[in-house]
Design an enzyme around this catalytic site. Structure first.
Site, PDB file in Angstrom:
ATOM      1  N   MET A  33       0.812  -1.230   0.000  1.00  0.00           N
ATOM      2  CA  MET A  33       0.000   0.000   0.000  1.00  0.00           C
ATOM      3  C   MET A  33       0.843   1.278   0.000  1.00  0.00           C
ATOM      4  O   MET A  33       0.749   2.134   0.869  1.00  0.00           O
ATOM      5  CB  MET A  33      -0.936  -0.023   1.208  1.00  0.00           C
ATOM      6  CG  MET A  33      -0.217  -0.173   2.552  1.00  0.00           C
ATOM      7  SD  MET A  33      -1.419  -0.446   3.877  1.00  0.00           S
ATOM      8  CE  MET A  33      -1.760  -2.185   3.592  1.00  0.00           C
ATOM      9  N   PRO A  34       1.763   1.394  -0.966  1.00  0.00           N
ATOM     10  CA  PRO A  34       2.612   2.579  -1.036  1.00  0.00           C
ATOM     11  C   PRO A  34       1.837   3.832  -1.462  1.00  0.00           C
ATOM     12  O   PRO A  34       0.768   3.728  -2.086  1.00  0.00           O
ATOM     13  CB  PRO A  34       3.612   2.226  -2.142  1.00  0.00           C
ATOM     14  CG  PRO A  34       3.366   0.813  -2.505  1.00  0.00           C
ATOM     15  CD  PRO A  34       2.023   0.448  -2.016  1.00  0.00           C
ATOM     16  N   ILE A  35       2.401   4.968  -1.092  1.00  0.00           N
ATOM     17  CA  ILE A  35       1.919   6.250  -1.599  1.00  0.00           C
ATOM     18  C   ILE A  35       3.105   6.899  -2.299  1.00  0.00           C
ATOM     19  O   ILE A  35       4.129   7.135  -1.670  1.00  0.00           O
ATOM     20  CB  ILE A  35       1.450   7.174  -0.453  1.00  0.00           C
ATOM     21  CG1 ILE A  35       0.339   6.531   0.373  1.00  0.00           C
ATOM     22  CG2 ILE A  35       1.028   8.538  -0.992  1.00  0.00           C
ATOM     23  CD1 ILE A  35       0.033   7.282   1.665  1.00  0.00           C
ATOM     24  N   THR A  47      -2.166   0.833  -4.178  1.00  0.00           N
ATOM     25  CA  THR A  47      -0.983   1.675  -4.440  1.00  0.00           C
ATOM     26  C   THR A  47      -1.471   3.003  -4.993  1.00  0.00           C
ATOM     27  O   THR A  47      -2.113   3.053  -6.047  1.00  0.00           O
ATOM     28  CB  THR A  47      -0.040   0.983  -5.450  1.00  0.00           C
ATOM     29  OG1 THR A  47       0.514  -0.195  -4.837  1.00  0.00           O
ATOM     30  CG2 THR A  47       1.091   1.909  -5.859  1.00  0.00           C
ATOM     31  N   PHE A  48      -1.220   4.079  -4.247  1.00  0.00           N
ATOM     32  CA  PHE A  48      -1.657   5.418  -4.660  1.00  0.00           C
ATOM     33  C   PHE A  48      -0.496   6.157  -5.315  1.00  0.00           C
ATOM     34  O   PHE A  48       0.622   6.122  -4.788  1.00  0.00           O
ATOM     35  CB  PHE A  48      -2.088   6.249  -3.443  1.00  0.00           C
ATOM     36  CG  PHE A  48      -3.416   5.856  -2.831  1.00  0.00           C
ATOM     37  CD1 PHE A  48      -4.204   4.861  -3.386  1.00  0.00           C
ATOM     38  CD2 PHE A  48      -3.876   6.493  -1.700  1.00  0.00           C
ATOM     39  CE1 PHE A  48      -5.425   4.521  -2.819  1.00  0.00           C
ATOM     40  CE2 PHE A  48      -5.111   6.159  -1.113  1.00  0.00           C
ATOM     41  CZ  PHE A  48      -5.871   5.170  -1.687  1.00  0.00           C
TER      42      PHE A  48
END
Lengths: 70, 70, 70, 70, 70, 70
Positions: B1-3, B40-41
Site C-alpha cells: 500500500m505505497p503512496i 498503491t496510490f
C-alpha cells in the site's frame, strides 16, 4: 540537497515576495548547514483559506471575524 | 500500500504523460517490492514555476534565461 | 527537477531494493518527461506498521491476521 | 500542535463539508491526545482526478467506468 | 500561520543548528510576509542517505565516492 | 480514497491512541464524505521535539520551560 516546503494561506503573496522566500530559505541552508544552492529546492504551496483550519474553524471564517493571526 | 507523490513544475504535462507516470510508478512498486496495485496510490502535484526555487531563484526566471535544467 | 516521495511501510526493504526504487523512479522521469537526473530527487519514507492505517485498522494488526494486501 | 493534512480527490467537496472535516479532525486531536485546538492545523488538499492514480489508472478514467470506490 | 517543512539528509545536524534553522525560517516568514511567529510551525525531517536519491543513485553511495554536493 | 497524514510531536503516544487516531480519522471520512474505508489511508508521523519549532523555538526547549501548549 535540502527540500524546503513552505505552506501558506493563499492571501495575495506577490511574485517578489515568493522570490524573497526562495532566496531567504536557500541562504538559510547555506549559512547554517553549508548546503549547495544548486541542489537546494524551495517549493511554495498556497492553500485556500477555506482549506486551512485552526482552532476548529476555517481561516476564511476567522478572517471575516478578524479573529486569527496572519 | 505505497503512496508515491510526484512533485513537478507545471509546464504542460499532458493527461497521457500523467497516465504514464501513474502506470510506471505503480509498476515499479510491483516489480521491486511486490506491492498490490489496488492499494498503491500515485499522486501528481504540479507546482507553478513561480513557486519553485533552485539555486536562489524562481524556476520561472531561470526558464526565461534558459538557465535551469528541466 | 522533480521530487518523488515514496512512502512505504517499514517491512524489511533492503538497501538494494531502495537503490532499485531510486533508479526506477528517476528513469521514469527521464523517459516520460525528459527530466534531468542530476536534479531529480527521490526520497523514501518508511512508516512503522503501527503508524499506518487502512480500513479503520493499523497495518500491524492486519498483518497479524493476514488481512491486508502488501 | 498537530498538523493534519487531508488529501482527497477534487470531486465537489462543499465549504460546509470542509468545515466539518476541520472540526472533526481537530476534535479527534483533542479527544485522543488532549491537544490544544488553537495550535492544531488542518490542511485540506484537493487533487484533480487526472492526477490521482490507483491500480495503474487515473481516477478520472476509473470514474468513467464506475470502477473505483470513492 | 505558515508551515515550513525542511527535509535534509541525516548527516550530523546538531541541536544548535536545528535551533538556527527554526529561528531563521520563522524570521523569514516574519520579515517577508509579516506572519505571526506564535502560529508559525517549522518541522525538520532528517532522511537517511540510503533513502535519498539524486541522479539515479543513493546519496550514501555518492558520499562514498565523494561525488555529490552537500 | 483519502490520505490523511497526522504529524505530531513524539511525546509518548501509545499504540492504543494511534489506533484511535486511525479509527477516528477514517470514520470522519466516511461520515463527512462517504469515503470507502478500504482505500482510506491514515499515516501518523511522530516528530522529535528538537525538530519541531513554534514561535522561533524548538518544542523541546519550550517544554523545559513549560511554555508551549500541547
Amino acid at each position: 540537497m535540502p527540500i524546503i516546503n513552505i505552506k501558506i494561506t493563499k492571501e495575495g503573496v506577490t511574485p517578489a515576495q515568493k522570490q524573497a522566500l526562495i532566496k531567504g530559505a536557500t541562504q538559510l541552508m547555506v549559512d547554517v548547514l553549508d548546503k549547495a544552492p544548486q541542489v537546494t529546492f524551495v517549493v511554495i504551496e498556497e492553500v485556500e483559506t477555506d482549506d486551512w483550519g485552526i482552532g476548529f474553524d476555517q481561516v476564511s471564517m476567522l478572517r471575516q471575524q478578524n479573529l486569527s493571526p496572519k
